[in-house]
Design a protein around this motif. Structure first.
Motif, PDB file in Angstrom:
ATOM      1  N   LYS A   3       0.838  -1.192   0.000  1.00 41.34           N
ATOM      2  CA  LYS A   3       0.000   0.000   0.000  1.00 41.34           C
ATOM      3  C   LYS A   3       0.878   1.249   0.000  1.00 41.34           C
ATOM      4  CE  LYS A   3      -3.597   2.248   2.637  1.00 41.34           C
ATOM      5  NZ  LYS A   3      -4.268   2.351   3.916  1.00 41.34           N
ATOM      6  N   ILE A   4       0.469   2.253  -0.736  1.00 38.33           N
ATOM      7  CA  ILE A   4       1.171   3.532  -0.730  1.00 38.33           C
ATOM      8  C   ILE A   4       0.869   4.216   0.593  1.00 38.33           C
ATOM      9  CG2 ILE A   4       1.256   5.820  -1.791  1.00 38.33           C
ATOM     10  CD1 ILE A   4       0.675   4.477  -4.462  1.00 38.33           C
ATOM     11  N   GLU A   5       1.911   4.730   1.244  1.00 41.79           N
ATOM     12  CA  GLU A   5       1.725   5.413   2.519  1.00 41.79           C
ATOM     13  C   GLU A   5       0.892   6.674   2.303  1.00 41.79           C
ATOM     14  OE1 GLU A   5       5.443   6.099   4.650  1.00 41.79           O
ATOM     15  OE2 GLU A   5       6.346   4.566   3.379  1.00 41.79           O
ATOM     16  N   THR A   6      -0.109   6.866   3.130  1.00 42.44           N
ATOM     17  CA  THR A   6      -0.910   8.088   3.066  1.00 42.44           C
ATOM     18  C   THR A   6      -0.964   8.706   4.460  1.00 42.44           C
ATOM     19  OG1 THR A   6      -2.971   6.875   3.414  1.00 42.44           O
ATOM     20  CG2 THR A   6      -2.334   7.282   1.139  1.00 42.44           C
ATOM     21  N   TYR A   7      -1.035  10.028   4.494  1.00 40.17           N
ATOM     22  CA  TYR A   7      -1.055  10.764   5.748  1.00 40.17           C
ATOM     23  C   TYR A   7      -2.112  11.854   5.650  1.00 40.17           C
ATOM     24  CZ  TYR A   7       3.375   8.394   6.344  1.00 40.17           C
ATOM     25  OH  TYR A   7       4.334   7.430   6.454  1.00 40.17           O
ATOM     26  N   SER A   8      -2.640  12.239   6.790  1.00 44.03           N
ATOM     27  CA  SER A   8      -3.655  13.291   6.844  1.00 44.03           C
ATOM     28  C   SER A   8      -3.014  14.660   6.685  1.00 44.03           C
ATOM     29  CB  SER A   8      -4.410  13.250   8.169  1.00 44.03           C
ATOM     30  OG  SER A   8      -5.093  12.035   8.294  1.00 44.03           O
ATOM     31  N   ALA A   9      -3.743  15.564   6.044  1.00 40.46           N
ATOM     32  CA  ALA A   9      -3.316  16.958   5.910  1.00 40.46           C
ATOM     33  C   ALA A   9      -4.572  17.810   5.898  1.00 40.46           C
ATOM     34  CB  ALA A   9      -2.522  17.158   4.624  1.00 40.46           C
ATOM     35  N   SER A  10      -4.434  19.041   6.399  1.00 44.48           N
ATOM     36  CA  SER A  10      -5.570  19.961   6.362  1.00 44.48           C
ATOM     37  C   SER A  10      -5.059  21.363   6.038  1.00 44.48           C
ATOM     38  CB  SER A  10      -6.320  19.948   7.688  1.00 44.48           C
ATOM     39  OG  SER A  10      -5.456  20.295   8.748  1.00 44.48           O
ATOM     40  N   PRO A  11      -5.875  22.141   5.321  1.00 43.91           N
ATOM     41  CA  PRO A  11      -5.465  23.516   5.006  1.00 43.91           C
ATOM     42  C   PRO A  11      -5.249  24.309   6.295  1.00 43.91           C
ATOM     43  CG  PRO A  11      -7.388  22.883   3.719  1.00 43.91           C
ATOM     44  CD  PRO A  11      -7.177  21.814   4.745  1.00 43.91           C
ATOM     45  N   ALA A  12      -4.276  25.228   6.246  1.00 41.52           N
ATOM     46  CA  ALA A  12      -3.963  26.013   7.433  1.00 41.52           C
ATOM     47  C   ALA A  12      -3.452  27.391   7.027  1.00 41.52           C
ATOM     48  CB  ALA A  12      -2.911  25.302   8.277  1.00 41.52           C
ATOM     49  N   GLN A  13      -3.709  28.372   7.876  1.00 45.58           N
ATOM     50  CA  GLN A  13      -3.144  29.709   7.700  1.00 45.58           C
ATOM     51  C   GLN A  13      -1.743  29.679   8.298  1.00 45.58           C
ATOM     52  OE1 GLN A  13      -4.904  32.328   6.250  1.00 45.58           O
ATOM     53  NE2 GLN A  13      -3.049  33.548   6.318  1.00 45.58           N
ATOM     54  N   ILE A  14      -0.725  30.039   7.510  1.00 44.05           N
ATOM     55  CA  ILE A  14       0.655  30.046   7.979  1.00 44.05           C
ATOM     56  C   ILE A  14       1.203  31.437   7.717  1.00 44.05           C
ATOM     57  CG2 ILE A  14       2.945  29.011   7.735  1.00 44.05           C
ATOM     58  CD1 ILE A  14       1.485  26.473   6.701  1.00 44.05           C
ATOM     59  N   GLY A  15       1.226  32.268   8.755  1.00 45.77           N
ATOM     60  CA  GLY A  15       1.615  33.662   8.573  1.00 45.77           C
ATOM     61  C   GLY A  15       0.608  34.337   7.657  1.00 45.77           C
ATOM     62  N   ASN A  16       1.107  34.972   6.591  1.00 44.57           N
ATOM     63  CA  ASN A  16       0.237  35.612   5.604  1.00 44.57           C
ATOM     64  C   ASN A  16      -0.087  34.692   4.433  1.00 44.57           C
ATOM     65  OD1 ASN A  16       0.092  38.021   7.013  1.00 44.57           O
ATOM     66  ND2 ASN A  16       1.968  38.796   6.075  1.00 44.57           N
ATOM     67  N   SER A  17       0.329  33.455   4.532  1.00 42.35           N
ATOM     68  CA  SER A  17       0.149  32.497   3.434  1.00 42.35           C
ATOM     69  C   SER A  17      -0.790  31.375   3.835  1.00 42.35           C
ATOM     70  CB  SER A  17       1.501  31.887   3.042  1.00 42.35           C
ATOM     71  OG  SER A  17       2.390  32.865   2.594  1.00 42.35           O
TER      72      SER A  17
END
Length: 125
Positions: A3-17
């Motif tokens: 199986k291809i390794e998968t990980y969770s990610a979520s959009p986030a505000q990082i400074g002004n980006s």
């Protein structure tokens, strides 16, 4: 097939980006991703491929951000290499039927061995 390794990610505000908050398990499993500069390649259908911008062979990083490197092919080759090393029992010889299918796929392709050569110093990522 592994199986291809998968990980969770979520959009986030990082400074002004805007960015993505990645699952800590990714960094625990792959400490080579803790630092450095990265680029994201949009593959379509809402899929991105994140890769290091600068290669570091000692840390197993793939890709250098060069325009002539296909990020999907590089990622697939790295995954294939890892799979062959970790699970050599999955390797087998091509059958004659598979060989005939491969020949049919490339039938009519012209190859100029002088022009279509890889450089002598070429190394797979």
């Amino acid at each position: 097939m592994p199986k291809i390794e998968t990980y969770s990610a979520s959009p986030a505000q990082i400074g002004n980006s805007r960015g993505y908050r990645m699952d800590a398990a990714l960094f625990q499993a792959h400490p080579e991703l803790h630092e450095g500069s990265f680029e994201a390649a949009y593959l379509g259908a809402g899929t991105i491929l994140l890769r290091p911008r600068t290669p570091d062979p000692a840390k197993g990083r793939v890709g250098d951000g060069a325009d002539d490197i296909d990020p999907v092919a590089a990622a697939y080759l790295a995954w294939s290499e890892r799979t062959m090393i970790e699970q050599p029992n999955l390797l087998r010889e091509m059958s004659m039927r598979e060989f005939a299918l491969a020949e049919a796929l490339i039938a009519g392709m012209r190859v100029d061995l002088d022009r279509d050569r890889l450089p002598d110093d070429f190394e797979l990522p």
